[in-house]
Structure formats: C-alpha cells, structure tokens
Design an enzyme around this catalytic site. Structure first.
Site, PDB file in Angstrom:
ATOM      1  N   GLU A 111       1.615  -0.511  -4.921  1.00 19.03           N
ATOM      2  CA  GLU A 111       0.600   0.457  -5.315  1.00 19.03           C
ATOM      3  C   GLU A 111       1.243   1.817  -5.535  1.00 19.03           C
ATOM      4  O   GLU A 111       1.602   2.506  -4.577  1.00 19.03           O
ATOM      5  CB  GLU A 111      -0.502   0.583  -4.252  1.00 19.03           C
ATOM      6  CG  GLU A 111      -1.666   1.403  -4.746  1.00 19.03           C
ATOM      7  CD  GLU A 111      -2.116   2.519  -3.814  1.00 19.03           C
ATOM      8  OE1 GLU A 111      -3.143   3.128  -4.090  1.00 19.03           O
ATOM      9  OE2 GLU A 111      -1.426   2.792  -2.807  1.00 19.03           O
ATOM     10  N   ASP A 146       0.825  -1.205   0.000  1.00 18.16           N
ATOM     11  CA  ASP A 146       0.000   0.000   0.000  1.00 18.16           C
ATOM     12  C   ASP A 146       0.862   1.260   0.000  1.00 18.16           C
ATOM     13  O   ASP A 146       1.917   1.308   0.620  1.00 18.16           O
ATOM     14  CB  ASP A 146      -0.868  -0.022   1.280  1.00 18.16           C
ATOM     15  CG  ASP A 146      -1.814   1.153   1.377  1.00 18.16           C
ATOM     16  OD1 ASP A 146      -2.756   1.211   0.576  1.00 18.16           O
ATOM     17  OD2 ASP A 146      -1.596   2.022   2.248  1.00 18.16           O
TER      18      ASP A 146
HETATM   19  C1  QV4 Z   1      -8.633  13.697   7.318  1.00 13.14           C
HETATM   20  C2  QV4 Z   1      -8.475  14.882   6.372  1.00 13.14           C
HETATM   21  C3  QV4 Z   1      -6.998  15.258   6.234  1.00 13.14           C
HETATM   22  C4  QV4 Z   1      -6.452  15.564   7.631  1.00 13.14           C
HETATM   23  C5  QV4 Z   1      -6.706  14.378   8.572  1.00 13.14           C
HETATM   24  C6  QV4 Z   1      -6.282  14.724   9.975  1.00 13.14           C
HETATM   25  O1  QV4 Z   1      -8.983  14.526   5.064  1.00 13.14           O
HETATM   26  O2  QV4 Z   1      -6.833  16.380   5.386  1.00 13.14           O
HETATM   27  O3  QV4 Z   1      -5.072  15.799   7.524  1.00 13.14           O
HETATM   28  O4  QV4 Z   1      -8.090  13.993   8.575  1.00 13.14           O
HETATM   29  O5  QV4 Z   1      -6.265  13.589  10.761  1.00 13.14           O
HETATM   30  C7  QV4 Z   1      -9.106   8.601   5.901  1.00 13.14           C
HETATM   31  C8  QV4 Z   1     -10.110   9.678   5.617  1.00 13.14           C
HETATM   32  C9  QV4 Z   1      -9.439  11.057   5.542  1.00 13.14           C
HETATM   33  C10 QV4 Z   1      -8.702  11.314   6.857  1.00 13.14           C
HETATM   34  C11 QV4 Z   1      -7.702  10.169   7.053  1.00 13.14           C
HETATM   35  C12 QV4 Z   1      -6.956  10.278   8.363  1.00 13.14           C
HETATM   36  O6  QV4 Z   1     -10.787   9.408   4.380  1.00 13.14           O
HETATM   37  O7  QV4 Z   1     -10.410  12.039   5.305  1.00 13.14           O
HETATM   38  O8  QV4 Z   1      -7.989  12.533   6.735  1.00 13.14           O
HETATM   39  O9  QV4 Z   1      -8.387   8.899   7.047  1.00 13.14           O
HETATM   40  O10 QV4 Z   1      -7.787   9.900   9.437  1.00 13.14           O
HETATM   41  C13 QV4 Z   1      -7.731   4.923   2.392  1.00 13.14           C
HETATM   42  C14 QV4 Z   1      -8.759   5.978   1.983  1.00 13.14           C
HETATM   43  C15 QV4 Z   1      -8.483   7.306   2.638  1.00 13.14           C
HETATM   44  C16 QV4 Z   1      -8.375   7.105   4.145  1.00 13.14           C
HETATM   45  C17 QV4 Z   1      -7.200   6.172   4.380  1.00 13.14           C
HETATM   46  C18 QV4 Z   1      -6.906   5.915   5.847  1.00 13.14           C
HETATM   47  O11 QV4 Z   1      -8.742   6.133   0.566  1.00 13.14           O
HETATM   48  O12 QV4 Z   1      -9.562   8.191   2.362  1.00 13.14           O
HETATM   49  O13 QV4 Z   1      -8.202   8.357   4.800  1.00 13.14           O
HETATM   50  O14 QV4 Z   1      -7.524   4.900   3.787  1.00 13.14           O
HETATM   51  O15 QV4 Z   1      -8.005   5.429   6.503  1.00 13.14           O
HETATM   52  C19 QV4 Z   1      -3.221   8.574  -2.992  1.00 13.14           C
HETATM   53  C20 QV4 Z   1      -2.092   7.641  -2.545  1.00 13.14           C
HETATM   54  C21 QV4 Z   1      -2.490   6.179  -2.621  1.00 13.14           C
HETATM   55  C22 QV4 Z   1      -3.836   5.931  -1.942  1.00 13.14           C
HETATM   56  C23 QV4 Z   1      -4.870   6.843  -2.596  1.00 13.14           C
HETATM   57  C24 QV4 Z   1      -6.251   6.700  -1.993  1.00 13.14           C
HETATM   58  O16 QV4 Z   1      -0.939   7.860  -3.335  1.00 13.14           O
HETATM   59  O17 QV4 Z   1      -1.482   5.423  -2.003  1.00 13.14           O
HETATM   60  O18 QV4 Z   1      -4.483   8.200  -2.460  1.00 13.14           O
HETATM   61  N1  QV4 Z   1      -4.218   4.522  -1.975  1.00 13.14           N
HETATM   62  C25 QV4 Z   1      -3.895   3.600  -0.849  1.00 13.14           C
HETATM   63  C26 QV4 Z   1      -5.045   2.669  -0.520  1.00 13.14           C
HETATM   64  C27 QV4 Z   1      -6.161   3.471   0.109  1.00 13.14           C
HETATM   65  C28 QV4 Z   1      -5.713   4.040   1.430  1.00 13.14           C
HETATM   66  C29 QV4 Z   1      -4.303   4.442   1.454  1.00 13.14           C
HETATM   67  C30 QV4 Z   1      -3.472   4.284   0.366  1.00 13.14           C
HETATM   68  C31 QV4 Z   1      -3.756   4.875   2.725  1.00 13.14           C
HETATM   69  O19 QV4 Z   1      -5.440   1.948  -1.642  1.00 13.14           O
HETATM   70  O20 QV4 Z   1      -7.327   2.690   0.272  1.00 13.14           O
HETATM   71  O21 QV4 Z   1      -6.521   5.195   1.749  1.00 13.14           O
HETATM   72  O22 QV4 Z   1      -3.384   3.682   3.417  1.00 13.14           O
HETATM   73  O23 QV4 Z   1      -3.335   8.578  -4.403  1.00 13.14           O
END
Ligand code: QV4
Ligand code: CA
Length: 495
Positions: A233, A197
């Site tokens: 990824e 990830d």
């Molecule tokens: C929120 C605010 C932020 C703030 C933060 C403060 O949005 O601006 O700084 O609070 O604490 C979730 C929430 C998100 C929250 C964050 C932290 O949606 O709003 O931030 O948690 O609590 C998944 C989801 C994300 C989720 C994350 C962790 O998609 O929404 O965030 O899990 O729970 C980029 C990357 C790529 C990524 C992609 C989605 O390059 O690597 O975005 N893809 C992978 C996974 C994906 C996962 C992550 C990475 C992170 O496939 O499922 O994100 O592990 O392109």
C-alpha cells in the site's frame, strides 16, 4: 513477488471486517464456484480495543497492533487456520493485511487488547511480542512533534509516527525477526501472500530484507518453491517525496490513480472516450506491477486518497459501470471491494461517522452477513462481490485473460466499446442518450447472453441476448432507461 499464486482467477475480493468462519463458508459457497482468485482479509493479529467516548470499536482499531497473537473480532487462531485450509481446498487463496510499520497509538496502560495482552503505548512496551522502546524509531525522527509533518521529506515519512502510531524500526535484526516469524506463521497455515499496510512509511530495503527471509509457501497447497505474493500500500498521486516506483522491486504496488481517474471519468469530469489508452499512457505504473481497484476501505469513507471523486456502492450505477470497465480492461491485478453499510453524518464536508465499525451486537461481536433469496447480503453487509454485474465480470476477466484490448469504438463522448481478442466484448453508455449501434464484437457468430442485465442459466439467458453475425458484428443497445449502463458478452456466455 508479483504473481498471486492463483491458477484459476484474475480478481480478488477484500472481505473487509468479515469473520473467519464466514469467509470459509463464502469461499465454499460462492467465491470458489464463481472463479474468484482469493480474499484479502482484515488484519488477523491482536490490536487495541478502542472505546473513546462515542467512538466504540471503530474499524480502524485493527490498524493499531498490540502483538502478533492471532486473536481478533474475526476469530481466533484455530478459526483462522480452518479458514485458510477450507478456502485453499476450493481454490481460493488468502492474502493477509499486514500492519508492520507501527504498533498502537497513545493508549494508556490498562487499555485492552483483542487477545488479552497488556501494553503501555507511552513506554512503548508491548510484552505480547515483546517489543520495548529500543525497537522504535523515535531517535531517527527529527520533527518537533515526533509525527510526520511534511510528506515532502522522505526521512520523516518513514522514521516518524504516522498519526501518533508508535513507529517500528525495521532496520534492526530484532524487529525484522519478529515480523518474519509472524509472517512465517501465516505462511505455515497456507496463506498465499500479503497486503503490506503503510508501505510508504517503511524503507523499501528494510522490507526487502524481511521478504527475502520468508519461507516458501506451504507445499500442501502450493507448488514447491512458491514465494508469497506481495502488494504494497503506497498512495502515490504524484507530488510527494516518495513514489510507488521505489517499491516495485518488492512486488506489486497499489495504483491509487486508477480509481481516482475512473471516478473522474464516470462522474463527468472527464469523458469515457479518453479511456482508449487507459494505463501507462496516463502516467500510471507498469501494469505488471499494479494492483488496481475502484475504491478501498479507506477512500470509500474519506480516509486515504482520491477525495470525493472516488466511486462507492452509494452511487451504484456508476460503481457497477466502473467495476465492469476495470474487470474488462487488461491493466493490473484487480481487487473488488466488499463493504458493510453505515449511516453517514456530514458536517462541514466531513463524515463524522467515518469510524463506524462492522455490524455488531450489544456485546460488540461482529454479526455475520445473512443471504437473501437472490444471493445478495443482509444484516448490514453490502457484499458488492455478490452483485451480479460485478461477479459476472469477474468471470469475464478470467475468460478474457491472456488477450489484449482491440477494436476500440467510441462515439466521441461517453459511449465506448472494445473487444478482448475473440474472447469478450464490453460496451458502456454513460451519456444521457441511448446507445444503439452495430458494432464489431470480435466474437464467433452466435447468440450470446449479456451478463450484466442477466446471466446464462441452463441454456438460456435471463437478460438481454445479443446476436453476433458471421462478420463479428452485432446490434448493441444500452438505453438510458435501463438499470445498468453496461453490456458484456464473452466466450462462456454463448447460448
Ligand atoms: C490521533 C490524531 C493524531 C495524533 C494521535 C495521538 O489524529 O494527530 O497524533 O491521535 O495519539 C486513528 C485515528 C487518528 C488517531 C490515530 C492514533 O483515526 O485520529 O490519531 O488512530 O490513535 C487507519 C485509519 C486512521 C487510524 C489508523 C490507526 O485510516 O484514521 O488512525 O487506522 O487506527 C496515509 C498513509 C496510508 C494510510 C492512509 C489512511 O500513507 O498508509 O493515510 N492507509 C493505511 C490503511 C489505513 C490505516 C493505516 C494505513 C495505518 O489502509 O486504514 O489507517 O495503519 O495516506
Ligand atoms: Ca515507519
């Protein structure tokens, strides 16, 4: 390592949010018999249990680790181990989603972890590992917010926080050691490899140091000296500081342009005739390094990359056509998505329900899929991998493996056909009029069962039959009235 360590299959399925006992049964009852190579499973390690107003137990809580204890809503360590053994025993490998870029976001002390560990995000204290503030990157990040602010700056993409998630420093021996121990535990249980990830957010050299330190795969299930399959990824649609190419030395890399381009083609923003040279000629990475898919758990719900061009189960006719093309086409290692349903709630171009987790009961336990008489799933599970048009194309891919594409045909717009050596033939009609042509199929003379409109069962075909003559040619028909815009025949579908 670029090889999936699977002897008998060329496609894996992502059983997103499935429970371990259900996956074990699925390997035995369906995936093994149908020739699937393996399963990508959701993160098996402990994570934050998110309850935030309306947002209760979202799917994305699993991307906020708290420790490497193997306790999740999918099951505990014993259930995980049992799943890996049972799947291996029927020739289906397990690939684990590894979240090693970061730990949790800013949840206060007292927030629950799925394995009962306490943690304090603000103090960066994760006693379940243990990690403390020394293990994180804050000192190496130079943005005002501490978050990634500019994807044009490789340094901040890798050393700052991704959406507020505490960013681990994989440059230290201590952090490398903790991640190595976690992965080696999984290897010990018999997994075949890892989806890494958020790879874009880590330095390829740090990742290499960790991968090089891993044990060989378990010789109960793999030949001596086997190394874990790695697929990283990295979302690279071009135009950013970091490219997927930087990671191909470690293993395969997700090719996100693939699903985006196919979405554009099937939705009519491009024409299928141009798929003739789909692959490296389109600017995508070398096929030997690519992991490809039509959609993933992020972009099927508007996270990640590809926007509204991505095809999902919600546009099922196009989705089946695109999956058939992917599974029929000799580019990359293929992954089929398997989803659960949720009601979308669109407001200003955003699905406000994009967080909804898997089917669950009142106590937030995941509900298992049920199975209908025709093999499809119920209880809120979509199970695209159990759609005939998709699993029959997994067999097509296995049968055609080792051949190239030849004898391309198109009508100058959205009707296409091609052969895979003398092993398989595929035709697609995405025009608004019927396809009725005599085409070269490259197959030996005989009668074949179209595995899209039906299946070969016993000696007969439940769908359309195709008669191939001594010259390899056959009359092919796909009308606009049919359920599916694809026809596929192969060596194993000969009647
Ligand atoms: C929120 C605010 C932020 C703030 C933060 C403060 O949005 O601006 O700084 O609070 O604490 C979730 C929430 C998100 C929250 C964050 C932290 O949606 O709003 O931030 O948690 O609590 C998944 C989801 C994300 C989720 C994350 C962790 O998609 O929404 O965030 O899990 O729970 C980029 C990357 C790529 C990524 C992609 C989605 O390059 O690597 O975005 N893809 C992978 C996974 C994906 C996962 C992550 C990475 C992170 O496939 O499922 O994100 O592990 O392109
Ligand atoms: Ca990072």
């Amino acid at each position: 390592q670029w090889d999936p360590n699977s002897s008998n299959g060329q496609a894996i399925v992502h059983l997103f949010e499935w429970k371990w006992p259900d996956i074990a049964a699925e390997c035995e009852n369906f995936l093994g018999p149908r020739g699937f190579a393996g399963v990508q499973v959701s993160p098996p390690n402990e994570y934050v249990e998110v309850y935030q107003g309306e947002v209760k137990r979202p799917w994305w809580e699993r991307y906020q680790p708290v420790s490497y204890k193997l306790v999740t809503r999918s099951g505990d360590e014993n259930a995980f181990k049992d799943m890996v053994t049972r799947c291996n025993n029927v020739g289906v490998k397990i690939y684990v989603d590894i979240v090693m870029n970061h730990m949790s976001g800013g949840w206060p002390q007292g927030t629950g972890g799925s394995g009962g560990s306490s943690f304090d995000s603000g103090a960066q204290s994760y006693p379940g590992v243990p990690y403390s503030a020394f293990d994180f990157n804050d000192g190496n990040c130079h943005t005002g917010s501490g978050n990634i602010e500019n994807y044009g700056d490789a340094n901040q993409v890798r050393n700052c926080k991704l959406v507020g998630l505490n960013d681990l420093n994989q440059g230290t021996d201590y952090v490398r050691g903790k991640i190595r121990d976690y992965l080696n535990t999984l290897i010990g249980y018999g997994v075949a490899g890892f989806r890494i990830d958020a790879s874009k957010h880590m330095w390829p050299g740090d990742m290499k140091a960790i991968f090089d330190s891993l044990n060989n795969l378990n010789t109960d299930f793999f030949k001596a000296g086997s190394r874990p399959f790695i697929f990283q990824e990295v979302i690279d649609l071009g135009g950013e500081a970091i490219s997927g190419q930087e990671y191909v030395g470690n293993g395969r890399v997700t090719e996100f342009r693939y699903g985006k381009y196919l979405g554009e083609a099937f939705r009519g923003n491009n024409q299928l005739q141009y798929l003739k040279n789909f692959g490296e000629d389109w600017g995508m990475m070398d096929r030997a390094n690519a992991l490809v898919f039509i959609d993933n758990h992020d972009n099927q719900r508007g996270h990640g990359a590809g926007g509204d061009m991505i095809l999902t189960f919600r546009v099922s006719k196009w989705y089946k056509m695109a999956n058939a093309f992917m599974l029929g086409w000799p580019y990359g290692y293929t992954r089929v998505m398997s989803s659960y349903y949720w009601d979308q709630w669109w407001e200003n171009g955003q699905d406000k329900n994009d967080w909804i987790g898997p089917p669950q009961d009142d106590s937030f336990n995941i509900i298992s899929p049920s199975f209908n008489a025709d093999g499809t799933c119920g209880n809120g599970w979509i199970c695209e991998h159990r759609w005939r048009q998709i699993y029959n194309m997994v067999e097509f891919r296995n049968v055609a493996h080792g051949t190239d594409m030849n004898d391309w045909w198109d009508n100058g717009s959205n009707q296409i056909a091609f052969c895979r050596g003398d092993k398989g033939f595929l035709a697609i009609n995405n025009d608004g009029w019927d396809l009725k042509e005599t085409l070269q199929t490259c197959l030996p003379a005989g009668t074949y069962c179209d595995v899209i409109s039906g299946s070969k069962e016993g000696g007969s075909c439940t769908g359309k039959s195709v008669t191939v003559g001594g010259d390899g040619k056959a009359y092919i028909e796909i009308t606009t009235m049919e359920d599916d815009g694809v026809l596929a025949i192969h060596a194993n579908s000969k009647l």
